[in-house]
Design an enzyme around this catalytic site. Structure first.
Site, PDB file in Angstrom:
ATOM      1  N   LYS A  52     -13.528  66.413  80.539  1.00 16.76           N
ATOM      2  CA  LYS A  52     -13.946  67.608  81.290  1.00 16.76           C
ATOM      3  C   LYS A  52     -13.290  67.598  82.670  1.00 16.76           C
ATOM      4  O   LYS A  52     -12.752  68.611  83.122  1.00 16.76           O
ATOM      5  CB  LYS A  52     -15.478  67.639  81.438  1.00 16.76           C
ATOM      6  CG  LYS A  52     -16.184  68.050  80.148  1.00 16.76           C
ATOM      7  CD  LYS A  52     -17.680  67.814  80.208  1.00 16.76           C
ATOM      8  CE  LYS A  52     -18.302  68.050  78.830  1.00 16.76           C
ATOM      9  NZ  LYS A  52     -19.658  67.590  78.697  1.00 16.76           N
ATOM     10  N   GLN A  96     -24.504  65.107  81.954  1.00 13.35           N
ATOM     11  CA  GLN A  96     -24.102  64.693  80.607  1.00 13.35           C
ATOM     12  C   GLN A  96     -25.282  64.090  79.842  1.00 13.35           C
ATOM     13  O   GLN A  96     -25.988  63.225  80.357  1.00 13.35           O
ATOM     14  CB  GLN A  96     -22.950  63.667  80.712  1.00 13.35           C
ATOM     15  CG  GLN A  96     -22.346  63.268  79.402  1.00 13.35           C
ATOM     16  CD  GLN A  96     -21.643  64.418  78.672  1.00 13.35           C
ATOM     17  OE1 GLN A  96     -20.951  65.224  79.281  1.00 13.35           O
ATOM     18  NE2 GLN A  96     -21.843  64.499  77.371  1.00 13.35           N
ATOM     19  N   ASP A 119     -23.676  74.881  81.544  1.00 17.25           N
ATOM     20  CA  ASP A 119     -23.925  74.466  80.152  1.00 17.25           C
ATOM     21  C   ASP A 119     -24.745  75.520  79.404  1.00 17.25           C
ATOM     22  O   ASP A 119     -24.797  75.517  78.177  1.00 17.25           O
ATOM     23  CB  ASP A 119     -24.740  73.157  80.141  1.00 17.25           C
ATOM     24  CG  ASP A 119     -23.900  71.960  79.737  1.00 17.25           C
ATOM     25  OD1 ASP A 119     -22.828  72.159  79.136  1.00 17.25           O
ATOM     26  OD2 ASP A 119     -24.338  70.822  80.003  1.00 17.25           O
TER      27      ASP A 119
END
Ligand code: NDP
Length: 295
Positions: A52, A96, A119
Site C-alpha cells: 500500500k 491494518q 477503507d
C-alpha cells in the site's frame, strides 16, 4: 471467454490517479496523504502494508506507516487515531487488520473519522452505501474495485440476477448492497448465500453474475455455474504446490479451469480483483482530499 484483467485495469487507474495528483499539486501545492497503522508483526499484514505504501508513493501521494508493537493498548491506538483525525495533512486513515486480541476491532473502526475512513468500514459509510448515497461515502475497496471492473468491461447488469456467496462486512455485505443500487454498473436482483445456505448450487446456477467471496479454494465448480455467467472471484487462498519455489500458489474461490469453460467472462486469481483493491484505496484517498479541499 473474456478474462477480466484486474491487473491491467488497476494500472490504468493508477496512471489516472497519478495524473490527478500531479495536477492538484500544481494547482494547490498540496497532495493527498494516507496513513496506515500496523500493530504487531503479522507477516501477511506487513506485505499488504508495504504494498500500500509503495503504490501510494508511486502515484505521488504522501504515505506514512505507523508501526506499533504487538502489546500496544487499545487506549494508545485510539489516541493515535484521534490525533490523525485532527491532522489536516492526513486524508485517509487505515488500521491494518487483524489486530492483536487486546484491541477491539470495532472500537477502532468507530474511532476513525468517517470522512477519513478510506477503507469504508465505518458504519456511517456502510449505512450511506446501503441508502445509495455513494457520492457522500467511502465504498469498501474490494467491492468498489469489482464495480470498477464491471463498469470498465461494460458488463450488462441491469435487471440481471447477481448471486453473492459470502456475507462478511468488508466484502459480501457491501458487495450485495452495491449490486442492488440503481447504478449503471449494478441495478441487479440480488441473492446472498452463506455457510447456512442449503443446496447452494441451486442458487449459484441461477446467477447471471456470480460473485464468490468465501475463502475456500476452488469452492465454485463448473456444475454450479450457469452457462454464459459472468464470474467474479474474490478469494485468495494458498494451496500447496511443490512445483513452485515457495511450495505454494494462490488460487481463488472458483475452480478457474473448470468454470472458464462455462462462464462468458471471469476474473483470474491472481490478477483479477486483488490488484483493484489497493487502487481503489488510493482512489478513496484522492476522493477524501478532493472533498476536504472543495475540488
Ligand atoms: P470471511 O471469512 O469474513 O467471510 C467468508 C464468507 O463466506 C462468510 O460469510 C461465510 O459464511 C461464507 N462461507 C464460508 N464457508 C462457506 C460455505 N461452505 N458455503 C457458503 N458460504 C460460506 O472472508 P472475507 O469476506 O474477508 O474474504 C473472502 C475471501 O476473499 C477470502 O479468500 C479473502 O482472502 C479474500 N479477500 C480478497 C480480497 C482481495 O483484495 N482480492 C480482499 C478481501 C478478502 P458465514 O457468514 O455463514 O460464516
Amino acid at each position: 471467454m473474456l478474462i477480466i484483467d484486474g491487473k491491467k485495469v488497476s494500472l490504468d487507474l493508477k496512471n489516472e490517479l497519478k495524473a490527478s495528483v500531479d495536477s492538484y499539486r500544481a494547482q494547490t501545492g498540496k497532495v493527498p496523504g494516507l496513513t496506515v497503522i500496523i500493530v504487531g508483526e503479522d507477516p501477511a499484514s506487513q506485505v499488504y502494508v508495504r504494498n500500500k505504501a509503495k503504490t501510494c508513493k508511486e502515484i505521488g501521494m504522501i504515505s506514512t506507516v505507523i508501526e506499533m508493537p504487538a502489546d500496544t493498548t487499545e487506549e494508545h491506538l485510539l489516541k493515535t487515531i484521534h490525533e490523525l483525525n485532527n491532522d489536516l495533512t492526513v486524508h485517509g486513515i487505515l488500521v491494518q487488520q487483524p489486530l492483536p486480541k487486546q484491541i477491539d476491532e470495532f472500537a477502532v473502526t468507530l474511532a476513525i473519522d468517517p470522512s477519513k475512513d478510506v477503507d469504508g468500514f465505518h458504519p456511517e459509510n456502510l449505512g450511506r452505501l446501503v441508502m445509495g448515497h455513494l457520492d457522500k461515502c467511502f465504498v469498501s475497496c474490494t467491492p468498489y474495485g469489482i464495480l470498477e471492473l464491471l463498469g470498465r468491461y461494460n458488463i450488462a447488469t441491469k435487471g440481471k440476477h447477481c448471486v453473492v456467496v459470502g456475507r462478511s462486512n468488508i466484502v459480501g455485505k457491501p458487495m450485495a448492497n452495491l449490486m442492488l443500487q440503481k447504478l449503471k454498473e449494478t441495478n441487479c436482483t440480488v441473492t446472498i448465500c452463506h455457510s447456512a445456505t442449503p443446496n447452494i448450487a441451486e442458487f449459484t446456477k441461477q446467477a447471471d453474475i456470480l460473485i464468490a467471496a468465501i475463502g475456500k479454494a476452488k469452492f465454485i465448480t463448473a456444475d454450479m455455474v450457469k452457462p454464459g455467467a459472468v464470474v467474479i472471484d474474490v478469494g485468495i487462498n494458498r494451496i500447496e504446490d511443490s512445483s513452485t519455489k515457495s511450495g505454494y500458489r494462490l488460487v481463488g474461490d472458483v475452480d478457474y479451469e473448470g468454470v472458464s469453460a462455462v462462464a462468458s467472462a471471469m476474473t483470474p486469481v491472481p490478477g483479477g480483483v486483488g490488484p483493484m483493491t489497493i487502487a481503489m484505496l488510493l482512489k478513496n484517498t484522492l476522493q477524501s482530499f478532493q472533498r476536504t479541499n472543495g475540488l
